[in-house]
Design an enzyme around this catalytic site. Structure first.
Site: not given
Length: 627
Positions: A237, A455
């Site tokens: 991220e 995820e």
């Protein structure tokens, strides 16, 4: 099992299409075991060099228990968290050899259980000391920041210094606060936006990236001979910091909540100015101002003694003759010369390709898992860029994640501005379309590579943790099921977030009050039962085709009726059968199987169904239901 890439599919050594289902291991791996093993623990928090991550995700003597459980649950693929701090916490170029030995020993155990692994050099909002995890504390000191002053100056909100109660999902707001935003800007674009900032005579961007890459190379050196390690994620991220910010006087983004200074206000707070800062609240209908608060009344500086704000040094702001600060270049981070900058393609993309080249030079053949900015991914990858790669974006049911609540009639479309979606049927179509959009990006912008959702998951402490008190996890089961249906609707591989061995009902995954683990000791009433301790297993433990002798066409599972239907088109060049995971959890009394043609065998002890199609028709259907 061998994992290879063919077009947008994972395949095995026989050419069968693989559907990978796995888990992120583990949420608590973001934190050291010594001295402070949880994000809320202030004891020893600032002693960042004398730490140890040995025992993350679990002590070596517990490895067989946890790996056997995951394998029994049909989760055969691990996204294994390894933070930069775990490897290089003691100082620049000082590597924790004992931790690397431990890491190798754990992965050998994973191999013994038939698990495949990708290494995830995990981070969130830069570092534990900026409210997340990942980078060592010395990286902040190297650029002149003092983590001990972040609380007073509003440079970061950190659970250990904030104390309880910690506001829901507030940690994500650190992405635009001074500490994390400065570090991301320096790491990815220091050469353009902070060319005067040097560390030991080296440009700050080169210095930080070199150490990050060297730490991951040290990991690769230690484990590259283990055939269970199939690849590496690049950078979890990634965030742009200030890169691309059009006006430093304005706020932007969907993560605003609590004390929310603008970037310019963050710089002034860090320089020792006291300011009144807006307090915002995130609601389903948008972000609303609910008040203001005086911050840094004591005039504390976030910078170390003798160090100046790097953005003042570079002329972003300055102080006039009367002593008043002035913003000189509100659009400083939005342009490079005359051109508008794009964080993903101008900065993260080149870094990711450099990462791939560096790691594949050390570990030839390793698959690189990559995605850009979570909420605004424009990453592109060409045929001439390093291969093989996999597009591994993250996706969450945002309503459940942010509000820790489930409503079958309400959800959010994570694309764009986060449009509210009303009604179960519209939600299913929306979720399927969101995942389909990611697959399309992999096909059109990433060179036609496979998609693995790196995820997704749900908060288990819904409605204030009501399920922990009454034992009713029906809401969590429904919430997880609607995410899993989106995956099945698109036939994508995934690794769910997450499995935390030391999760508890009270403290969740031990990090910033997150509680997304599919396992908890507090639910484990019968240690000898492989399902005891599991959460929402009625949704999670689904039959699925692990290896298909052809092209998957459709997969559905109704968890209430426990009925799976699967269609595929066979490839006449493949001689091996199609194999399914057949969970005993769903079919304790056995199952009834209907096939369109061919024959099948059930290997109950292995939780496996073997299907051999006939050549009389091109497409085949398998239906599994309770006996």
């Amino acid at each position: 099992m061998v994992i290879r890439i063919k077009g947008q599919s994972f395949i095995d050594e026989y050419g069968r299409t693989l559907l990978l289902r796995g888990v992120n291991l583990a949420g608590s791996s973001k934190l050291p075991t010594r001295p402070n093993g949880a994000s809320y623990n202030l004891d020893g928090f600032f002693d960042h060099r004398d730490v140890s991550f040995i025992g993350r995700p679990f002590p070596l003597e517990e490895a067989d228990e946890h790996f056997a459980r995951l394998r029994a649950w049909g989760l055969t693929f691990l996204r294994f968290l390894v933070t930069w701090e775990a490897v290089e916490h003691a100082g620049p170029g000082i590597y924790d050899e004992e931790y690397l030995d431990y890491l190798r020993a754990v992965l050998i155990k994973a191999r013994q259980h038939g698990l495949q692994v990708i290494i995830d050099p995990h981070q969130d909002v830069w570092s534990r000391f900026t409210g997340g995890d990942g980078a060592p504390g010395w990286t902040l000191e190297a650029v002149g920041l003092d983590p001990r002053k972040f609380a007073e100056t509003g440079a970061a909100i950190v659970h250990a210094t904030h104390g309880d109660p910690f506001p829901r999902m507030i940690w994500a707001t650190n992405s635009t606060k001074l500490a994390a935003a400065t570090m991301f800007t320096l790491f990815f674009a220091g050469s353009d936006f902070a060319p005067q900032t040097m560390i030991d005579g080296e440009p700050v961007q080169e210095y930080l990236q070199r150490h990050y890459l060297s730490a991951v190379v040290k990991v690769a050196e230690r484990i590259k001979d283990l055939d269970c390690v199939v690849g590496y994620d690049t950078f979890n991220e990634p965030l742009p910091g200030f890169i691309g910010w059009k006006d430093l006087r304005e706020r932007t983004g969907l993560l605003q909540a609590g004390l929310s200074p603008t970037p310019y206000q963050s710089m002034l707070l860090g320089a020792g100015y006291a300011l009144d800062i807006d307090v915002l609240e995130r609601r389903l209908t948008g972000i609303k101002k609910v008040g203001s608060q005086r911050v840094n009344p004591g005039g504390v500086r976030a910078w170390m003694e003798g160090r100046e704000c790097v953005w003042r040094q570079h002329g972003v702001w300055d102080v006039d003759a009367s002593g008043c600060p002035n913003l000189l270049r509100p659009d400083y981070f939005s342009k490079k010369g005359a051109s508008e900058v794009n964080f993903v393609n101008d900065y993260f993309g080149p870094f990711a390709k450099k990462f791939a080249q560096t790691i594949q030079a050390e570990h030839p053949g390793a698959i690189i898992y990559v995605s850009g900015e979570t909420t605004n991914d424009t990453l592109e990858w060409g045929a001439d860029d390093p291969q093989p790669i996999v597009y591994a974006p993250h996706w969450y049911d945002a309503y459940v994640l942010y509000f820790k609540s489930f409503n079958s009639w309400a959800a959010v479309d994570s694309r764009g501005a986060g449009r509210v979606v009303i009604g179960p049927r519209r939600i299913r179509r929306s979720f399927a379309a969101q995942i389909a959009h990611l697959k399309t990006h992999a096909g059109e912008k990433m060179g036609g590579v496979p998609t693995l959702i790196g995820e997704f998951g749900i908060a288990f402490d819904l409605q204030g943790g009501r399920a922990f008190k009454n034992g009713d996890f029906s809401q969590q089961i429904r919430a997880l099921d609607r995410s899993l249906r989106a995956m099945e609707d698109n036939l994508v591989s995934w690794t769910i977030w997450n499995y935390t061995p030391d999760n508890s009902n009270e403290r969740g995954d031990l990090w910033n009050d997150e509680n997304l683990s599919i396992f908890s000791r507090d639910q484990q009433l019968h240690p000898d039962d492989p399902y005891s301790g599991g959460r929402a297993l009625a949704a999670l433990l689904r039959p699925y085709p692990q290896k298909t002798a052809g092209e998957p066409l459709q997969l559905t599972f109704d968890y209430r009726r426990r009925v799976m239907i699967y269609r595929f088109r066979h490839d006449p060049t493949i001689g091996q059968p199609t194999e399914f995971y057949l969970p005993q959890y769903q079919y304790p009394q056995g199952c009834r199987v209907s096939v369109s043609d061919g024959e099948y065998d059930i290997l109950a002890d292995e939780q496996k169904l073997i299907y051999r199609h006939s050549s009389s028709q091109p497409e085949h259907t398998i239906r599994i239901q309770p006996a």
